[in-house]
Write a protein that holds these residues in place. Structure first.
Motif, PDB file in Angstrom:
ATOM      1  N   THR A   1       0.786  -1.265   0.016  1.00 15.62           N
ATOM      2  CA  THR A   1      -0.016   0.065  -0.017  1.00 15.62           C
ATOM      3  C   THR A   1       0.752   1.246   0.029  1.00 15.62           C
ATOM      4  N   ARG A   2       0.195   2.492  -0.242  1.00 16.62           N
ATOM      5  CA  ARG A   2       0.892   3.629  -0.308  1.00 16.62           C
ATOM      6  C   ARG A   2       0.661   4.286   1.186  1.00 16.62           C
ATOM      7  N   ALA A   3       1.853   4.827   1.540  1.00 16.18           N
ATOM      8  CA  ALA A   3       1.791   5.604   2.802  1.00 16.18           C
ATOM      9  C   ALA A   3       2.953   6.905   2.797  1.00 16.18           C
ATOM     10  N   ASP A   4       2.252   7.960   2.833  1.00 15.21           N
ATOM     11  CA  ASP A   4       3.061   9.160   2.751  1.00 15.21           C
ATOM     12  C   ASP A   4       3.886   9.157   1.348  1.00 15.21           C
ATOM     13  N   GLY A   5       3.114   8.633   0.226  1.00 16.28           N
ATOM     14  CA  GLY A   5       3.732   8.823  -0.813  1.00 16.28           C
ATOM     15  C   GLY A   5       4.900   7.689  -1.333  1.00 16.28           C
ATOM     16  N   GLU A   6       4.958   6.717  -0.113  1.00 14.44           N
ATOM     17  CA  GLU A   6       6.090   5.677  -0.534  1.00 14.44           C
ATOM     18  C   GLU A   6       5.157   4.246  -0.266  1.00 14.44           C
ATOM     19  N   LEU A   7       5.730   3.291  -1.041  1.00 14.82           N
ATOM     20  CA  LEU A   7       4.939   2.066  -0.900  1.00 14.82           C
ATOM     21  C   LEU A   7       5.413   1.406   0.310  1.00 14.82           C
ATOM     22  N   ARG A   8       4.544   0.685   1.140  1.00 19.66           N
ATOM     23  CA  ARG A   8       4.963   0.055   2.337  1.00 19.66           C
ATOM     24  C   ARG A   8       4.171  -1.176   2.338  1.00 19.66           C
ATOM     25  N   ILE A   9       4.470  -2.104   3.411  1.00 23.25           N
ATOM     26  CA  ILE A   9       3.970  -3.612   3.394  1.00 23.25           C
ATOM     27  C   ILE A   9       2.799  -3.263   4.487  1.00 23.25           C
ATOM     28  N   SER A  10       1.645  -3.590   4.402  1.00 20.99           N
ATOM     29  CA  SER A  10       0.580  -3.690   5.422  1.00 20.99           C
ATOM     30  C   SER A  10       0.381  -4.719   6.038  1.00 20.99           C
ATOM     31  N   ARG A  11       0.615  -5.979   5.346  1.00 21.29           N
ATOM     32  CA  ARG A  11       0.439  -7.356   6.093  1.00 21.29           C
ATOM     33  C   ARG A  11       1.398  -8.199   6.189  1.00 21.29           C
ATOM     34  N   PRO A  12       2.401  -8.008   7.181  1.00 18.00           N
ATOM     35  CA  PRO A  12       3.691  -8.545   7.276  1.00 18.00           C
ATOM     36  C   PRO A  12       3.252 -10.124   7.678  1.00 18.00           C
ATOM     37  N   PRO A  13       4.078 -11.053   7.798  1.00 15.51           N
ATOM     38  CA  PRO A  13       3.894 -12.405   8.101  1.00 15.51           C
ATOM     39  C   PRO A  13       3.959 -12.459   9.639  1.00 15.51           C
ATOM     40  N   ASP A  14       3.403 -13.632  10.150  1.00 19.95           N
ATOM     41  CA  ASP A  14       3.563 -13.693  11.770  1.00 19.95           C
ATOM     42  C   ASP A  14       5.125 -14.116  11.800  1.00 19.95           C
ATOM     43  N   GLY A  15       5.741 -13.450  12.489  1.00 20.08           N
ATOM     44  CA  GLY A  15       7.129 -13.697  12.772  1.00 20.08           C
ATOM     45  C   GLY A  15       7.878 -13.451  11.870  1.00 20.08           C
ATOM     46  N   LEU A  16       9.023 -14.300  11.675  1.00 20.74           N
ATOM     47  CA  LEU A  16       9.957 -14.137  10.650  1.00 20.74           C
ATOM     48  C   LEU A  16       9.681 -15.099   9.470  1.00 20.74           C
ATOM     49  N   VAL A  17      10.439 -14.620   8.329  1.00 16.66           N
ATOM     50  CA  VAL A  17      10.223 -15.536   7.211  1.00 16.66           C
ATOM     51  C   VAL A  17      11.624 -15.474   6.505  1.00 16.66           C
ATOM     52  N   LEU A  18      12.358 -16.505   6.721  1.00 18.18           N
ATOM     53  CA  LEU A  18      13.973 -16.719   6.230  1.00 18.18           C
ATOM     54  C   LEU A  18      14.003 -17.779   5.103  1.00 18.18           C
ATOM     55  N   SER A  19      14.487 -17.404   3.950  1.00 16.57           N
ATOM     56  CA  SER A  19      15.194 -18.560   3.138  1.00 16.57           C
ATOM     57  C   SER A  19      16.116 -19.299   3.887  1.00 16.57           C
ATOM     58  N   LEU A  20      16.485 -20.315   3.238  1.00 17.82           N
ATOM     59  CA  LEU A  20      17.349 -21.280   4.000  1.00 17.82           C
ATOM     60  C   LEU A  20      18.742 -20.972   4.068  1.00 17.82           C
ATOM     61  N   PHE A  21      18.998 -20.228   2.833  1.00 16.97           N
ATOM     62  CA  PHE A  21      20.244 -19.351   2.729  1.00 16.97           C
ATOM     63  C   PHE A  21      20.479 -18.411   3.668  1.00 16.97           C
ATOM     64  N   ALA A  22      19.382 -17.702   4.002  1.00 11.17           N
ATOM     65  CA  ALA A  22      19.509 -16.625   5.124  1.00 11.17           C
ATOM     66  C   ALA A  22      19.489 -17.166   6.257  1.00 11.17           C
ATOM     67  N   PHE A  23      18.780 -18.297   6.696  1.00 11.36           N
ATOM     68  CA  PHE A  23      18.858 -19.065   7.952  1.00 11.36           C
ATOM     69  C   PHE A  23      20.361 -19.426   8.299  1.00 11.36           C
ATOM     70  N   SER A  24      20.977 -19.831   7.105  1.00  9.35           N
ATOM     71  CA  SER A  24      22.417 -20.476   7.337  1.00  9.35           C
ATOM     72  C   SER A  24      23.561 -19.485   7.470  1.00  9.35           C
ATOM     73  N   ARG A  25      23.268 -18.352   6.937  1.00  9.25           N
ATOM     74  CA  ARG A  25      24.284 -17.361   6.846  1.00  9.25           C
ATOM     75  C   ARG A  25      23.894 -16.333   8.167  1.00  9.25           C
TER      76      ARG A  25
END
Length: 591
Positions: free
Chosen positions: A148-172
């Motif tokens: 959605t747009r907030a103050d002229g910039e795109l932003r996320i209004s529905r984040p996931p519950d908790g974190l979402v990590l790719s296997l690579f991100a978790f590993s690093r």
């Protein structure tokens, strides 16, 4: 037990990895790319990291989603950078500390259509709020980020519950720390793994997690000796330039006996061994040192004071023993010469070859399953007779655990039950209701006697699973083996689809024989006790491994592998195995 860093991860390739870090083909390009080394406070490793950056002005939906996913690896200031990608309302309600899902990003990337963005991907594992890892299968994420747009910039209004990590991100971005608790029934420390963001993993967070106690799953097998309500009395566990870590505790610990103070000191010392900058530990209450029996003159202790609480041995050159053409013998490490053992199952053997053998860790005696798979026997080198321990149906290859107990599993159809006989020949009463309708094809009892890893077969599937071993309640004799947890590992590596065999190589790690399909060759993999961190260890090709023999140790890996052609290979290093014997059908490894 080991104090070494357990955060080793597979190298996935830099080019593919940077994309997988955010789970999409595009990542923010405005942040610096730097060579980083593990912090002195964190068990980590050298690697290439992309520093998460706040959202740039007039960013596209692709950049917003990629930046948000990437910044979930940056926990500083309560995930401040990640919250900048959210609307104000979403930033206030999002709870990144509630846990995480780890997903397969290899072929699953965010899909952006116009001003909408979503992510569908299989889930490999989940982390709970304490950082405990749980492999899963058949689950997936289906996210709509609500751009959605907030103050002229795109932003996320529905984040996931908790974190979402790719296997690579978790590993690093995560490191693994073993928290040590005290066994309820044995004089051993028992580890439980937690996975913590490297940026915030330090002695303070580790001790705090230790004081919180074990998971509900492990609680039946261990105790946390710290009195209820014990906490750190200051904000940090300090480590000075000499490597001395000072742990300031609340007054509850002053009520402990000498023996209990020694136990809590052991728990903390082994836990902090994960951090290389910590060499010794001092405990204080109100600024005054707490007396620990056996401590040095400066009131410090180290893991060396508590080696009796480790079930592991230290042996660079263990003894290799094999069953060759129906004869038990010893194999020379240098020449490969086979020398039959003295006695009935060695030089004097004249009967049928046993179906399975295992040697006691110090080499004192053998557990034997006879050729009919109906009798569990014990035999000492030089003896002309065996002793009957127990009987059953379809008995599996036995194991002699750390305390000298002989274990096997009786299997009839799709029903399995444990059989265990103590070194005084007393039958251990075991209740394992969850295996009454499951077929076990291999098993291995942990060196601390708190867990048992099993391989379960269900039609064409063979999956690794873990159970805890806990005392019965109400003072009844025997143990309960329960809390079955299946480890579906193929999401992290397709080579781990079918599991054939398993053995403990340390207090925190296993080695398994696994294959991608029924027709693929079996290969050894090293994995953590919670199913994380799978790593192929070879041989690379041309060999089909069918079983293992392991001797858990504190400072290395003792493993023998048996091929379908009867060759015995000894592990020397990752991808390096040396042939030490042939024409073998069974094997054991001992001090």
């Amino acid at each position: 037990m080991t104090g070494r860093d357990l955060s080793r991860r597979r190298f996935l390739g830099l080019g593919a990895g940077l994309a997988a870090l955010a789970g999409c083909a595009r990542v923010p390009t405005t942040g610096p790319v730097t060579q980083v080394s593990a912090s002195a406070d964190t068990p980590g490793r050298v690697g290439i990291d992309v520093d998460p950056q706040p959202p740039p002005r007039k960013a596209s939906p692709e950049i917003i989603v990629a930046g948000f996913l990437q910044s979930m690896t940056s926990p500083q200031n309560s995930y401040r950078i990640a919250r900048e990608y959210l609307t104000e309302a979403a930033a206030r309600s999002w709870d990144p500390e509630s846990g995480a899902v780890i997903y397969d990003a290899t072929t699953n990337t965010p899909v952006v259509t116009g001003s909408t963005a979503g992510l569908k991907a299989p889930i490999i594992a989940r982390l709970d709020a304490a950082g405990r890892y749980r492999p899963v299968t058949g689950q997936s994420i289906d996210l709509d980020f609500g751009i959605t747009r907030a103050d002229g910039e795109l932003r996320i209004s529905r984040p996931p519950d908790g974190l979402v990590l790719s296997l690579f991100a978790f590993s690093r971005a995560y490191s693994t720390v073993a928290l040590y608790f005290t066994s309820l029934t044995r004089p051993f420390l028992v580890p439980e793994l937690v996975h913590l963001p490297q940026a915030t993993s330090n002695p303070t967070t580790a001790v705090t997690d230790l004081l919180d106690g074990p998971s509900d799953w492990l609680a039946g097998a261990v105790t946390n000796v710290f009195p209820t309500g014990t906490k750190l009395s200051s904000d940090a566990v300090a480590v000075d330039n000499a490597g001395v870590s000072t742990v300031p505790l609340s007054p509850e610990v002053t009520r402990l006996t000498d023996a209990q103070r020694r136990q809590v000191a052991a728990q903390v010392s082994w836990t902090l061994a994960a951090y290389p900058q910590v060499s010794r530990v001092r405990f204080t209450v109100g600024g005054t040192s707490v007396a620990i029996p056996g401590a040095a003159e400066d009131d410090t202790v180290s893991t060396g004071l508590f080696t009796s609480m480790s079930p592991l041995i230290s042996s660079d050159l263990p003894t290799m023993k094999v069953l060759r053409r129906g004869v038990l013998g010893q194999v020379s490490d240098q020449s490969g010469t086979f020398t039959p053992l003295r006695g009935l199952l060695g030089a004097d053997s004249g009967g049928e070859s046993p179906a399975g053998v295992a040697v006691e860790p110090s080499g004192g005696f053998w557990a034997v399953v006879d050729s009919s798979r109906q009798n569990l026997l014990s035999w000492q080198e030089g003896a002309r007779v065996t002793r009957q321990l127990a009987s059953g149906t379809g008995l599996l290859r036995p194991q002699v655990s750390t305390d000298g107990t002989c274990w096997t599993v009786s299997v009839q159809g799709d029903s399995s039950r444990f059989i265990a006989v103590g070194n005084s020949r007393g039958r251990l009463q075991i209740r394992a209701d969850e295996l009454a309708t499951r077929r076990v094809v291999a098993f291995s009892v942990s060196p601390d006697l708190a867990r048992v890893a099993v391989v379960l077969q269900d039609r064409g599937d063979r999956v690794l699973a873990m159970l805890r071993i806990r005392p019965t309640t109400g003072g009844a004799p025997g143990v309960v083996v329960d809390g079955l947890r299946e480890y579906h590992l193929q999401g992290s590596d397709s080579g781990l689809t079918l599991i054939d065999d398993v053995g403990w190589i340390s207090a925190t790690e296993l080695m398994v024989v696994a294959r991608a399909t029924a027709d693929s060759p079996g290969a050894p993999y090293q994995i953590a006790l919670d199913g994380s961190d799978g790593m192929a260890v070879g041989p690379l090709s041309g060999v089909n491994i069918v079983s293992l023999s392991t001797l858990p140790r504190s400072d290395g890996i003792n493993v023998l592998a048996l091929t379908d052609g009867g060759q015995v290979l000894r592990f020397e290093d990752r991808y390096r195995w040396r042939t030490v014997a042939d024409q073998v059908t069974g094997m054991g490894i001992c001090i």
